[in-house]
Scaffold this motif. Sequence first.
Motif, PDB file in Angstrom:
ATOM      1  N   GLY A   2      -7.537   3.466  37.601  1.00 41.83           N
ATOM      2  CA  GLY A   2      -8.176   2.191  37.317  1.00 41.83           C
ATOM      3  C   GLY A   2      -8.011   1.205  38.455  1.00 41.83           C
ATOM      4  N   ASP A   3      -8.806   0.127  38.409  1.00 44.48           N
ATOM      5  CA  ASP A   3      -8.765  -0.889  39.479  1.00 44.48           C
ATOM      6  C   ASP A   3      -7.362  -1.440  39.670  1.00 44.48           C
ATOM      7  OD1 ASP A   3     -11.961  -2.403  38.574  1.00 44.48           O
ATOM      8  OD2 ASP A   3     -11.476  -0.489  39.514  1.00 44.48           O
ATOM      9  N   GLU A   4      -6.689  -1.782  38.567  1.00 40.38           N
ATOM     10  CA  GLU A   4      -5.358  -2.371  38.663  1.00 40.38           C
ATOM     11  C   GLU A   4      -4.363  -1.371  39.249  1.00 40.38           C
ATOM     12  OE1 GLU A   4      -3.957  -5.196  35.600  1.00 40.38           O
ATOM     13  OE2 GLU A   4      -2.447  -3.642  35.265  1.00 40.38           O
ATOM     14  N   ALA A   5      -4.451  -0.125  38.817  1.00 40.98           N
ATOM     15  CA  ALA A   5      -3.548   0.902  39.337  1.00 40.98           C
ATOM     16  C   ALA A   5      -3.835   1.177  40.808  1.00 40.98           C
ATOM     17  CB  ALA A   5      -3.668   2.182  38.525  1.00 40.98           C
ATOM     18  N   ALA A   6      -5.122   1.194  41.184  1.00 38.68           N
ATOM     19  CA  ALA A   6      -5.472   1.420  42.591  1.00 38.68           C
ATOM     20  C   ALA A   6      -4.914   0.302  43.460  1.00 38.68           C
ATOM     21  CB  ALA A   6      -6.987   1.512  42.753  1.00 38.68           C
ATOM     22  N   ASN A   7      -5.027  -0.920  42.992  1.00 38.43           N
ATOM     23  CA  ASN A   7      -4.490  -2.042  43.755  1.00 38.43           C
ATOM     24  C   ASN A   7      -2.970  -2.006  43.795  1.00 38.43           C
ATOM     25  OD1 ASN A   7      -6.975  -3.094  44.449  1.00 38.43           O
ATOM     26  ND2 ASN A   7      -7.072  -4.428  42.674  1.00 38.43           N
ATOM     27  N   ALA A   8      -2.328  -1.591  42.701  1.00 43.43           N
ATOM     28  CA  ALA A   8      -0.869  -1.534  42.663  1.00 43.43           C
ATOM     29  C   ALA A   8      -0.330  -0.465  43.597  1.00 43.43           C
ATOM     30  CB  ALA A   8      -0.387  -1.287  41.242  1.00 43.43           C
ATOM     31  N   GLY A  54     -14.704 -13.188  54.111  1.00 45.32           N
ATOM     32  CA  GLY A  54     -15.224 -11.821  54.116  1.00 45.32           C
ATOM     33  C   GLY A  54     -15.766 -11.388  52.771  1.00 45.32           C
ATOM     34  N   PRO A  55     -16.456 -10.240  52.743  1.00 44.16           N
ATOM     35  CA  PRO A  55     -17.034  -9.733  51.501  1.00 44.16           C
ATOM     36  C   PRO A  55     -15.953  -9.242  50.546  1.00 44.16           C
ATOM     37  CG  PRO A  55     -17.257  -8.115  53.238  1.00 44.16           C
ATOM     38  CD  PRO A  55     -16.699  -9.353  53.881  1.00 44.16           C
ATOM     39  N   GLY A  56     -16.164  -9.419  49.269  1.00 46.84           N
ATOM     40  CA  GLY A  56     -15.226  -8.951  48.256  1.00 46.84           C
ATOM     41  C   GLY A  56     -15.410  -7.475  47.959  1.00 46.84           C
ATOM     42  N   TRP A  57     -14.391  -6.896  47.341  1.00 47.03           N
ATOM     43  CA  TRP A  57     -14.415  -5.491  46.952  1.00 47.03           C
ATOM     44  C   TRP A  57     -15.324  -5.291  45.760  1.00 47.03           C
ATOM     45  CZ3 TRP A  57     -12.116  -2.958  42.563  1.00 47.03           C
ATOM     46  CH2 TRP A  57     -12.064  -1.570  42.678  1.00 47.03           C
ATOM     47  N   ARG A  58     -16.112  -4.238  45.778  1.00 44.13           N
ATOM     48  CA  ARG A  58     -17.004  -3.910  44.654  1.00 44.13           C
ATOM     49  C   ARG A  58     -16.413  -2.733  43.885  1.00 44.13           C
ATOM     50  NH1 ARG A  58     -22.959  -3.956  47.485  1.00 44.13           N
ATOM     51  NH2 ARG A  58     -22.809  -6.069  48.325  1.00 44.13           N
ATOM     52  N   ALA A  59     -16.162  -2.928  42.608  1.00 44.71           N
ATOM     53  CA  ALA A  59     -15.556  -1.890  41.777  1.00 44.71           C
ATOM     54  C   ALA A  59     -16.412  -0.633  41.686  1.00 44.71           C
ATOM     55  CB  ALA A  59     -15.277  -2.431  40.377  1.00 44.71           C
ATOM     56  N   ASP A  60     -17.719  -0.764  41.931  1.00 46.12           N
ATOM     57  CA  ASP A  60     -18.602   0.407  41.861  1.00 46.12           C
ATOM     58  C   ASP A  60     -18.624   1.199  43.171  1.00 46.12           C
ATOM     59  OD1 ASP A  60     -20.128  -1.150  43.603  1.00 46.12           O
ATOM     60  OD2 ASP A  60     -21.885  -1.237  42.302  1.00 46.12           O
ATOM     61  N   GLY A  61     -17.813   0.775  44.162  1.00 45.99           N
ATOM     62  CA  GLY A  61     -17.769   1.473  45.448  1.00 45.99           C
ATOM     63  C   GLY A  61     -18.981   1.210  46.311  1.00 45.99           C
ATOM     64  N   GLY A  62     -19.745   0.165  45.996  1.00 48.20           N
ATOM     65  CA  GLY A  62     -21.005  -0.095  46.671  1.00 48.20           C
ATOM     66  C   GLY A  62     -20.937  -0.900  47.952  1.00 48.20           C
ATOM     67  N   ASN A  63     -19.724  -1.195  48.469  1.00 49.01           N
ATOM     68  CA  ASN A  63     -19.660  -1.936  49.729  1.00 49.01           C
ATOM     69  C   ASN A  63     -20.271  -1.110  50.857  1.00 49.01           C
ATOM     70  OD1 ASN A  63     -16.892  -3.097  48.330  1.00 49.01           O
ATOM     71  ND2 ASN A  63     -18.000  -4.610  49.526  1.00 49.01           N
ATOM     72  N   THR A  64     -21.024  -1.773  51.725  1.00 53.00           N
ATOM     73  CA  THR A  64     -21.616  -1.095  52.869  1.00 53.00           C
ATOM     74  C   THR A  64     -20.535  -0.839  53.919  1.00 53.00           C
ATOM     75  OG1 THR A  64     -22.094  -3.136  54.065  1.00 53.00           O
ATOM     76  CG2 THR A  64     -23.775  -2.372  52.491  1.00 53.00           C
ATOM     77  N   ALA A  65     -20.846  -0.011  54.894  1.00 52.71           N
ATOM     78  CA  ALA A  65     -19.898   0.267  55.979  1.00 52.71           C
ATOM     79  C   ALA A  65     -19.574  -1.020  56.733  1.00 52.71           C
ATOM     80  CB  ALA A  65     -20.472   1.314  56.926  1.00 52.71           C
ATOM     81  N   ALA A  66     -20.571  -1.872  56.930  1.00 52.44           N
ATOM     82  CA  ALA A  66     -20.348  -3.138  57.636  1.00 52.44           C
ATOM     83  C   ALA A  66     -19.401  -4.040  56.842  1.00 52.44           C
ATOM     84  CB  ALA A  66     -21.676  -3.848  57.883  1.00 52.44           C
ATOM     85  N   GLU A  67     -19.554  -4.058  55.514  1.00 50.48           N
ATOM     86  CA  GLU A  67     -18.649  -4.851  54.678  1.00 50.48           C
ATOM     87  C   GLU A  67     -17.232  -4.271  54.717  1.00 50.48           C
ATOM     88  OE1 GLU A  67     -21.607  -6.588  51.222  1.00 50.48           O
ATOM     89  OE2 GLU A  67     -20.826  -4.555  50.990  1.00 50.48           O
ATOM     90  N   GLN A  68     -17.131  -2.947  54.618  1.00 47.47           N
ATOM     91  CA  GLN A  68     -15.820  -2.301  54.624  1.00 47.47           C
ATOM     92  C   GLN A  68     -15.086  -2.508  55.946  1.00 47.47           C
ATOM     93  OE1 GLN A  68     -15.850   1.759  53.129  1.00 47.47           O
ATOM     94  NE2 GLN A  68     -17.566   1.227  51.796  1.00 47.47           N
TER      95      GLN A  68
END
Length: 98
Positions: A2-8, A54-68
Amino acid sequence: MGDEAANAAHHRIAGPAFGEFVPVTASEADTVTVPDGFTVDVVAPWGMPLRGTGPGWRADGGNTAAEQARQVGSHHHGVRFFPLADRRGLLVSTATAP
């Protein structure tokens, strides 16, 4: 995970001197476990903007390479903060390629 576990999973550990602890039992639980007397804090989670604008993290994994390229990446470990004078510091992180 989950998002919280990934961040932890991206954390710093504070506590007694390294080497002065009782190891934790191996586990497959989706959690971060540290020895008694230690604490865990999220310092630089995956997707955190490297700059305030900067751009925020997208939980759906949809950040572009430029954003990442303007975010904290995944697979980093050994994050340490070295305090400097005047409320400033140096954040150091190592990373491994997936």
